[in-house]
Motif scaffolding. Structure first.
Motif, short mmCIF file in Angstrom:
data_model
loop_
_atom_site.label_atom_id
_atom_site.label_comp_id
_atom_site.label_asym_id
_atom_site.label_seq_id
_atom_site.Cartn_x
_atom_site.Cartn_y
_atom_site.Cartn_z
N PRO A 173 0.81 -1.22 0.00
CA PRO A 173 0.00 0.00 0.00
C PRO A 173 0.84 1.27 0.00
CG PRO A 173 0.06 -0.95 2.20
CD PRO A 173 0.76 -1.92 1.30
N THR A 174 2.04 1.23 0.57
CA THR A 174 2.94 2.39 0.55
C THR A 174 4.33 1.95 0.99
OG1 THR A 174 3.49 4.49 1.64
CG2 THR A 174 2.08 3.00 2.87
N THR A 175 5.35 2.52 0.38
CA THR A 175 6.71 2.14 0.73
C THR A 175 7.04 2.42 2.19
OG1 THR A 175 7.40 4.29 -0.07
CG2 THR A 175 7.70 2.42 -1.56
N MET A 176 6.34 3.40 2.76
CA MET A 176 6.65 3.76 4.15
C MET A 176 6.37 2.58 5.09
SD MET A 176 7.81 6.24 6.03
CE MET A 176 7.77 6.83 7.73
N LEU A 177 5.48 1.70 4.68
CA LEU A 177 5.21 0.52 5.50
C LEU A 177 6.49 -0.32 5.65
CD1 LEU A 177 3.18 -1.41 6.90
CD2 LEU A 177 2.70 -2.39 4.64
N TYR A 178 7.35 -0.26 4.63
CA TYR A 178 8.51 -1.14 4.60
C TYR A 178 9.83 -0.46 4.94
CZ TYR A 178 4.95 -3.73 2.11
OH TYR A 178 3.78 -4.35 1.77
N MET A 211 15.99 -2.87 8.96
CA MET A 211 16.40 -4.09 9.66
C MET A 211 17.26 -4.97 8.75
SD MET A 211 12.67 -4.79 11.38
CE MET A 211 12.99 -6.29 12.27
N ASP A 212 16.87 -5.05 7.49
CA ASP A 212 17.63 -5.83 6.50
C ASP A 212 19.07 -5.29 6.41
OD1 ASP A 212 18.53 -7.20 4.28
OD2 ASP A 212 16.89 -6.63 2.96
N VAL A 213 19.19 -3.97 6.30
CA VAL A 213 20.51 -3.35 6.20
C VAL A 213 21.30 -3.59 7.49
CG1 VAL A 213 21.72 -1.13 6.03
CG2 VAL A 213 19.74 -1.59 4.56
N GLU A 214 20.67 -3.34 8.62
CA GLU A 214 21.38 -3.49 9.91
C GLU A 214 21.90 -4.91 10.09
OE1 GLU A 214 19.09 -2.40 13.39
OE2 GLU A 214 20.48 -3.41 14.74
N GLU A 215 21.02 -5.87 9.90
CA GLU A 215 21.43 -7.26 10.16
C GLU A 215 22.40 -7.78 9.10
OE1 GLU A 215 20.74 -8.27 13.03
OE2 GLU A 215 19.13 -6.90 13.56
N SER A 216 22.22 -7.34 7.85
CA SER A 216 23.15 -7.78 6.79
C SER A 216 24.55 -7.27 7.06
CB SER A 216 22.68 -7.28 5.42
OG SER A 216 21.46 -7.87 5.06
N THR A 269 16.68 5.75 1.04
CA THR A 269 17.75 6.53 1.67
C THR A 269 17.67 6.49 3.19
OG1 THR A 269 17.85 7.92 -0.29
CG2 THR A 269 18.88 8.79 1.70
N PRO A 270 16.53 6.90 3.79
CA PRO A 270 16.48 6.83 5.26
C PRO A 270 16.59 5.39 5.77
CG PRO A 270 14.30 7.34 4.36
CD PRO A 270 15.28 7.47 3.23
N ALA A 271 16.00 4.45 5.06
CA ALA A 271 16.02 3.06 5.53
C ALA A 271 17.45 2.58 5.68
CB ALA A 271 15.25 2.16 4.56
N ALA A 272 18.27 2.80 4.66
CA ALA A 272 19.65 2.32 4.70
C ALA A 272 20.45 3.04 5.79
CB ALA A 272 20.31 2.52 3.34
N ILE A 273 20.21 4.34 5.92
CA ILE A 273 20.97 5.09 6.94
C ILE A 273 20.56 4.64 8.34
CG2 ILE A 273 21.38 7.39 7.91
CD1 ILE A 273 21.01 8.50 5.04
N MET A 274 19.27 4.45 8.56
CA MET A 274 18.80 3.99 9.87
C MET A 274 19.48 2.67 10.24
SD MET A 274 14.80 4.96 9.20
CE MET A 274 14.05 4.03 10.52
N GLY A 275 19.51 1.75 9.29
CA GLY A 275 20.13 0.45 9.56
C GLY A 275 21.61 0.58 9.84
N ALA A 276 22.31 1.36 9.01
CA ALA A 276 23.76 1.52 9.19
C ALA A 276 24.06 2.19 10.53
CB ALA A 276 24.34 2.34 8.04
N CYS A 277 23.22 3.13 10.93
CA CYS A 277 23.45 3.82 12.21
C CYS A 277 23.32 2.86 13.39
CB CYS A 277 22.46 4.97 12.37
SG CYS A 277 22.85 6.40 11.36
N SER A 278 22.42 1.91 13.29
CA SER A 278 22.23 0.99 14.41
C SER A 278 23.39 -0.01 14.53
CB SER A 278 20.89 0.24 14.28
OG SER A 278 19.83 1.13 14.56
N VAL A 279 24.18 -0.15 13.46
CA VAL A 279 25.40 -0.97 13.55
C VAL A 279 26.59 -0.08 13.89
CG1 VAL A 279 26.81 -2.70 12.38
CG2 VAL A 279 24.46 -2.37 11.67
N ASP A 280 26.58 1.09 13.27
CA ASP A 280 27.61 2.11 13.53
C ASP A 280 29.01 1.67 13.11
OD1 ASP A 280 28.26 4.68 14.26
OD2 ASP A 280 28.72 4.16 16.36
N ILE A 281 29.12 1.19 11.85
CA ILE A 281 30.45 1.08 11.24
C ILE A 281 30.57 2.22 10.23
CG2 ILE A 281 30.58 -1.42 11.55
CD1 ILE A 281 30.09 -1.69 8.50
#
Ligand code: FES
Length: 575
Positions: A88-93, A99-104, A123-135
């Motif tokens: 229904p909208t990309t914001m749902l995902y 999570m995919d980015v963080e765990e990968s 863009t925000p999705a990938a940054i959010m994930g990377a920030c939670s790993v913080d490399i």
């Protein structure tokens, strides 16, 4: 300096054998396992996300840069989010991709990451994930498309689609021209070339310091974008060696710079949600009121659609974001550190404006007070937002009767009814399109106007909802009302005929109904529970926060770092 990849590739015995041997089935030479930085290239490429379709090519240029600098590049896919196709909208995902980015990243032997993104939520999705790993991480976007060209004039993605649709619906544009316009609008690789959410996020990422200077605006097909990718590949290897992590760059001052820049470029309201969510991942206490306090008075320095006349191509040729940052120098913190290892002041020192029609100096802006206004009142105790620069000025102070639609389905069924009781004073109210009401909070806040008003030549009405609006859209549209209707916010209690007052200068949104009557309605209100939801939608419904918290999951706020159990191999030998 020891790198986290050493724990995989420098091991002796079975653990190291397994890790290296299988990588060699791709032709990887032994020298790659000499302890050099391993760079993950996190790619949101997909043919289902046309805005990101050229990221495969750009990944190759990043790899060249990584190899040249002595790193070992490894590209990996994550889920992609294409704004134009996904329902229904990309914001749902967005949170799912984070999570995919963080765990990968965390699960693999990566010392640093290049995030290849473009279309709005990628863009925000990938940054959010990377920030939670913080490399150490750096962002590359696919870049804006070339200007659309239709019947001798430039047209912009989204913005002109909305205009053409209104003209076509009101009979002023033929169906043949309407079809021809869609062909002419998207004529190259890249994302929306208006200052919509994708371009806004690209600029905001540059302002945050997560992208090499000037990278946001380079047109997608321009060879200079490929060179930008090459240099990004060079730089990320150094960042891995310097351990320059997002947490060192994303300080509160970096977010404040991003808020100011988003105002100065006439950026998208969606940026608010994404910045709040990213800040939550790095532990910066950003709140909705920061956007008004820091951004509302900022003048508009960029003359791009939907607030202005031009498109991203002209913005790049005029000098791009470094010029804007330089012009804002008195207002923003140019000492903020960036992925270059240098400050914004150093990065933007040589910026030159080549077109004053596109980028204005601070003292001669295109418009005063271009930032987003945050509203409060009994209708939005936790806030709502409006982009005054995209609204008709006469509607910024308005009192009118509500015409309520209980859902998007209700809206679509009735909006063109010739008997609809609506005029230029009416306030369109759409309920249940917030984060939980229409899971994902779709971009439907800029409701299309009733055909009977379009036929009379009207092009704007005051509209309210708990949903979002495309960054390419415009109008007197109040968005992100919190709490949303689906969780019992006051918005759920509005009835057709109630008087609504908007006063943007006073930051007030008020439902003029006596408190005792609101209490009576609240007593009768029943939540529309959806017990049938399962899987990811269930998780979203259970964990998504309201708009004033960026719609991130409560369980995703913050980070877990880059640490993992070293290996599950029984015979793991020491590094
Ligand atoms: Fe992908 Fe606009 S649809 S950026």
């Amino acid at each position: 300096m020891p790198l986290r990849s050493h724990d995989w590739f420098l091991r002796s015995g079975q653990a190291g054998f397994k890790a290296r041997s299988r990588m060699k089935n791709q032709g990887t030479p032994q020298e790659m396992f000499d302890g050099r930085p391993v760079i993950g290239i996190c790619n949101t490429w997909s043919e289902l996300t046309p805005c990101n379709a050229q990221l495969r090519i750009l990944a190759e240029h990043v790899k060249r840069g990584v190899l040249e600098a002595g790193g070992f590049p490894l590209e990996f896919p994550v889920m992609s989010l294409g704004e134009t196709l996904m329902r229904p909208t990309t914001m749902l995902y967005r949170n799912l991709v984070s999570m995919d980015v963080e765990e990968s990243i965390r699960a693999n032997p990566l010392d640093a990451a290049v995030l290849l993104v473009g279309c709005d939520k990628t863009t925000p999705a990938a940054i959010m994930g990377a920030c939670s790993v913080d490399i150490p991480s750096i962002v590359v976007t696919s870049g804006p498309m070339l200007n659309g060209k239709f019947q001798g004039r430039d047209i912009g993605a989204g913005t002109d689609k909305f205009r053409f649709t209104e003209e076509w619906r009101s009979g002023n544009m033929s169906s043949a021209d309407y079809i021809e316009a869609e062909t002419c609008m998207s004529r190259s690789d890249g994302h929306c070339m208006t200052m919509g959410t994708a371009s806004s996020m690209a600029c905001v990422v540059e302002a945050l310091g997560l992208m090499l200077p000037g990278g946001a605006a380079i047109p997608a097909p321009d060879a200079r974008r490929r060179r930008h990718c090459h240099y990004t590949g060079n730089r990320i290897v150094e960042m891995a060696q310097e351990n320059l992590k997002p947490s060192k760059i994303l300080t509160r001052r970096a977010f404040e710079n991003a808020i100011v820049v988003n105002a100065a470029i006439g950026g998208s309201t969606n940026v608010i949600l994404h910045l709040l969510a990213i800040a939550g991942r790095v532990g910066v206490d950003l709140c909705l009121d920061d956007f008004d306090r820091l951004g509302a008075e900022i003048p508009l320095l960029v003359n791009l659609k939907p607030s202005g006349d031009f498109l991203m191509e002209e913005f790049y040729y005029a000098g791009g974001l470094p010029v804007v940052m330089q012009n804002l120098g008195e207002i923003i913190d140019l000492d903020a550190i960036t992925v270059t290892g240098r400050s914004q002041a150093e990065n933007t020192a040589g910026a030159v404006c080549y077109d004053r029609q596109v980028i204005a100096p601070l003292e001669e802006p295109f418009q005063e007070q271009a930032g987003i206004a945050v509203l409060r009142g009994n209708l939005c105790p936790d806030g709502a937002v409006i982009k005054p620069s995209a609204a008709s000025p006469q509607l910024l102070q308005h009192r009118g009767p509500a015409l309520v639609f209980e859902s998007l389905t209700d809206f679509l069924a009735r909006i063109d009814d010739p008997d609809l009781d609506v005029d230029e004073n009416t306030v369109l109210v759409l309920q249940n399109v917030g984060p939980k009401g229409f899971p994902g909070m779709p971009e439907v806040g800029n409701m299309s106007l009733p055909r009977k008003l379009l036929d009379r030549g009207l092009r704007d009405l005051l509209r309210l909802s708990d949903g979002r609006m495309s960054g390419t859209a415009y109008g007197a549209v109040v968005l992100h009302i919190a709490p949303e209707a689906a969780v019992g916010g006051t918005l759920a209690l509005v009835q057709t005929g109630d008087m609504i007052e908007l006063d943007v200068p006073a930051r007030r949104l008020h439902l003029d109904v006596p408190p005792e009557e609101l209490a009576r309605r609240r007593h009768c209100w029943l939540p529309a529970t959806d017990d049938s939801a399962r899987g990811y939608t269930r998780i979203f419904l259970d964990h998504a926060q309201q708009a004033d918290r960026g719609v991130d999951f409560d369980v995703l706020v913050g980070g877990s770092g880059a640490g993992v159990v070293a290996t599950s191999d029984a015979q793991a030998e020491a590094v």
